[in-house]
Scaffold this motif. Structure first.
Motif, mmCIF file in Angstrom:
data_model
loop_
_atom_site.group_PDB
_atom_site.id
_atom_site.type_symbol
_atom_site.label_atom_id
_atom_site.label_comp_id
_atom_site.label_asym_id
_atom_site.label_seq_id
_atom_site.Cartn_x
_atom_site.Cartn_y
_atom_site.Cartn_z
ATOM 1 N N ARG A 150 0.650 -1.147 -0.009
ATOM 2 C CA ARG A 150 -0.106 0.013 -0.014
ATOM 3 C C ARG A 150 0.855 1.319 0.146
ATOM 4 N N ILE A 151 2.013 1.177 0.187
ATOM 5 C CA ILE A 151 3.069 2.300 0.230
ATOM 6 C C ILE A 151 3.818 2.289 -1.111
ATOM 7 N N ASP A 152 4.375 3.452 -1.363
ATOM 8 C CA ASP A 152 5.134 4.043 -2.702
ATOM 9 C C ASP A 152 6.377 3.043 -2.479
ATOM 10 N N THR A 153 7.015 2.724 -3.525
ATOM 11 C CA THR A 153 8.465 2.053 -3.398
ATOM 12 C C THR A 153 9.435 2.862 -3.049
ATOM 13 N N HIS A 154 9.125 4.328 -3.306
ATOM 14 C CA HIS A 154 10.387 5.128 -2.762
ATOM 15 C C HIS A 154 10.278 5.881 -1.430
ATOM 16 N N ASP A 155 9.283 5.020 -0.645
ATOM 17 C CA ASP A 155 8.999 5.461 0.902
ATOM 18 C C ASP A 155 10.392 5.063 1.524
ATOM 19 N N PRO A 156 10.876 5.777 2.286
ATOM 20 C CA PRO A 156 12.272 5.310 3.001
ATOM 21 C C PRO A 156 12.040 4.082 3.938
ATOM 22 N N LYS A 157 11.083 3.777 4.442
ATOM 23 C CA LYS A 157 10.892 2.578 5.030
ATOM 24 C C LYS A 157 10.739 1.330 4.164
ATOM 25 N N ALA A 158 10.374 1.551 2.883
ATOM 26 C CA ALA A 158 10.146 0.668 1.940
ATOM 27 C C ALA A 158 11.317 0.462 1.269
ATOM 28 N N GLN A 159 12.300 1.457 1.233
ATOM 29 C CA GLN A 159 13.471 1.323 0.459
ATOM 30 C C GLN A 159 14.560 0.442 1.632
ATOM 31 N N ASP A 160 14.395 0.570 2.963
ATOM 32 C CA ASP A 160 15.312 0.009 3.808
ATOM 33 C C ASP A 160 14.675 -1.434 3.647
ATOM 34 N N ALA A 161 13.563 -1.813 3.790
ATOM 35 C CA ALA A 161 13.015 -3.419 3.646
ATOM 36 C C ALA A 161 13.601 -3.888 2.105
ATOM 37 N N ARG A 162 13.250 -3.127 1.218
ATOM 38 C CA ARG A 162 13.751 -3.611 -0.225
ATOM 39 C C ARG A 162 15.175 -4.072 -0.142
ATOM 40 N N ARG A 163 16.027 -2.997 0.192
ATOM 41 C CA ARG A 163 17.529 -3.203 0.273
ATOM 42 C C ARG A 163 18.038 -4.667 1.105
ATOM 43 N N LEU A 164 17.162 -4.628 2.315
ATOM 44 C CA LEU A 164 17.426 -5.997 3.070
ATOM 45 C C LEU A 164 16.936 -7.168 2.267
ATOM 46 N N MET A 165 15.904 -7.103 1.767
ATOM 47 C CA MET A 165 15.428 -8.297 1.166
ATOM 48 C C MET A 165 16.096 -8.748 -0.294
ATOM 49 N N SER A 166 16.517 -7.813 -0.931
ATOM 50 C CA SER A 166 16.967 -7.786 -2.343
ATOM 51 C C SER A 166 18.481 -7.885 -2.294
ATOM 52 N N MET A 167 19.204 -7.345 -1.238
ATOM 53 C CA MET A 167 20.667 -7.375 -1.302
ATOM 54 C C MET A 167 21.398 -7.870 -0.239
ATOM 55 N N HIS A 168 21.068 -7.408 0.993
ATOM 56 C CA HIS A 168 22.002 -7.590 2.071
ATOM 57 C C HIS A 168 21.645 -9.038 2.715
ATOM 58 N N LEU A 169 20.500 -9.344 2.708
ATOM 59 C CA LEU A 169 20.311 -10.754 3.403
ATOM 60 C C LEU A 169 20.430 -11.771 2.622
ATOM 61 N N PRO A 170 20.056 -11.674 1.333
ATOM 62 C CA PRO A 170 20.571 -12.996 0.486
ATOM 63 C C PRO A 170 22.131 -12.788 0.067
ATOM 64 N N GLY A 171 22.754 -11.568 0.180
ATOM 65 C CA GLY A 171 24.243 -11.496 0.162
ATOM 66 C C GLY A 171 24.842 -12.493 1.427
ATOM 67 N N LEU A 172 24.402 -12.260 2.491
ATOM 68 C CA LEU A 172 24.746 -12.731 3.632
ATOM 69 C C LEU A 172 24.657 -14.324 3.462
ATOM 70 N N ILE A 173 23.769 -14.804 2.852
ATOM 71 C CA ILE A 173 23.446 -16.331 2.835
ATOM 72 C C ILE A 173 24.265 -16.809 1.641
ATOM 73 N N ASP A 174 24.175 -15.919 0.356
ATOM 74 C CA ASP A 174 25.189 -16.638 -0.669
ATOM 75 C C ASP A 174 26.484 -16.710 -0.138
ATOM 76 N N ARG A 175 26.921 -15.792 0.442
ATOM 77 C CA ARG A 175 28.426 -15.868 0.864
ATOM 78 C C ARG A 175 28.809 -16.882 1.904
ATOM 79 N N TYR A 176 27.644 -17.238 2.756
ATOM 80 C CA TYR A 176 27.696 -18.270 3.770
ATOM 81 C C TYR A 176 28.082 -19.627 2.872
ATOM 82 N N LEU A 177 27.195 -19.663 1.796
ATOM 83 C CA LEU A 177 27.100 -21.063 1.065
ATOM 84 C C LEU A 177 28.434 -21.003 0.174
#
Length: 242
Positions: A150-177
């Protein structure tokens, strides 16, 4: 001694498989599996629809050509072969790569769905403590998806969640593997093993997502309260004349 060690390792491996199966019967893993089945069923329906469209197009083209000029038995067999080949290609061409992190250009709701699928597909190759953190993250995703949609993609909170889901957490798992299994028990400069570092990172990611979801939900609650107060102040003291 070698035979005994092998038997012990095999027994432990069987025990781990059994406990993992029991663990996945209830709670967050079961809900994550249900959502993944829904996504797979949706993909199968879209695939079947594409196959139907291709068969319809080939049939219509064959009929039109047959009206203009006779195609004969060989023409009919060629059209049939083309239709079957196209159907097989569409049926077996993968449309959703396994365990792929969500791309940054997805809409908010789609990103949460893709992230949910990514977690479900990578969960099985992670150690038990990490799977517990994955389950905790997965349990938060339905409410997060409802809010982010329900919120815009450019909302600051949405941006934080998007970076975490698309970059940071997958990067952590991929580097672990990427770390060989034999090195995952070695401690780093802070005294944490690779497995412990993974759990620590997943826990931090879960906390961050929970805080984002809570902040957005509280914003909705505040907006609802404001609207309720306005309606009460505007119309609450009025009476309807009969």
């Amino acid at each position: 001694m070698t035979d005994v060690s092998n038997k012990v390792e095999q027994a432990l491996a069987r025990f781990d498989r059994v406990t993992r199966a029991l663990d996945e019967r209830d709670g967050a893993p079961r809900e994550a599996a249900r959502r993944e089945r829904q996504r797979l069923n949706g993909d199968l329906k879209r695939r079947a629809a594409r196959i139907g469209i291709v068969l319809l197009v080939v049939s219509m083209v064959t009929i039109l050509i047959g009206i203009v000029m006779p195609i004969g038995m060989f023409g009919f067999l060629a059209a049939l072969t083309l239709a079957v080949g196209a159907a097989i290609a569409l049926a077996f061409t993968p449309t959703r790569p396994a365990a792929t992190a969500p791309s940054a250009d997805l809409a908010n709701g789609q990103m949460v769905q893709r992230f949910d699928s990514y977690l479900y597909r990578t969960r099985g190759v992670l150690p038990a403590p990490a799977r517990a953190q994955i389950d905790a993250i997965s349990a938060e995703l339905p409410s997060l998806k409802q809010t982010l949609e329900r919120i815009d993609t450019h909302d600051p909170k949405a941006q934080d969640a998007r970076r975490l889901m698309s970059m940071h957490l997958p990067g952590l798992i991929d580097r672990y593997l990427n770390v060989p299994a034999g090195y995952r028990k070695e401690a780093d400069g802070e005294g944490l093993t690779v497995d412990e570092r993974l759990v620590d990172g997943l826990s931090a990611a879960r906390t961050a997502l929970c805080e984002i979801s809570e902040d957005l939900a509280r914003g909705d609650m505040a907006a609802f309260e404001t609207q309720g107060r306005f309606i009460k102040s505007r119309y609450g003291a009025q009476t309807i004349d009969q």
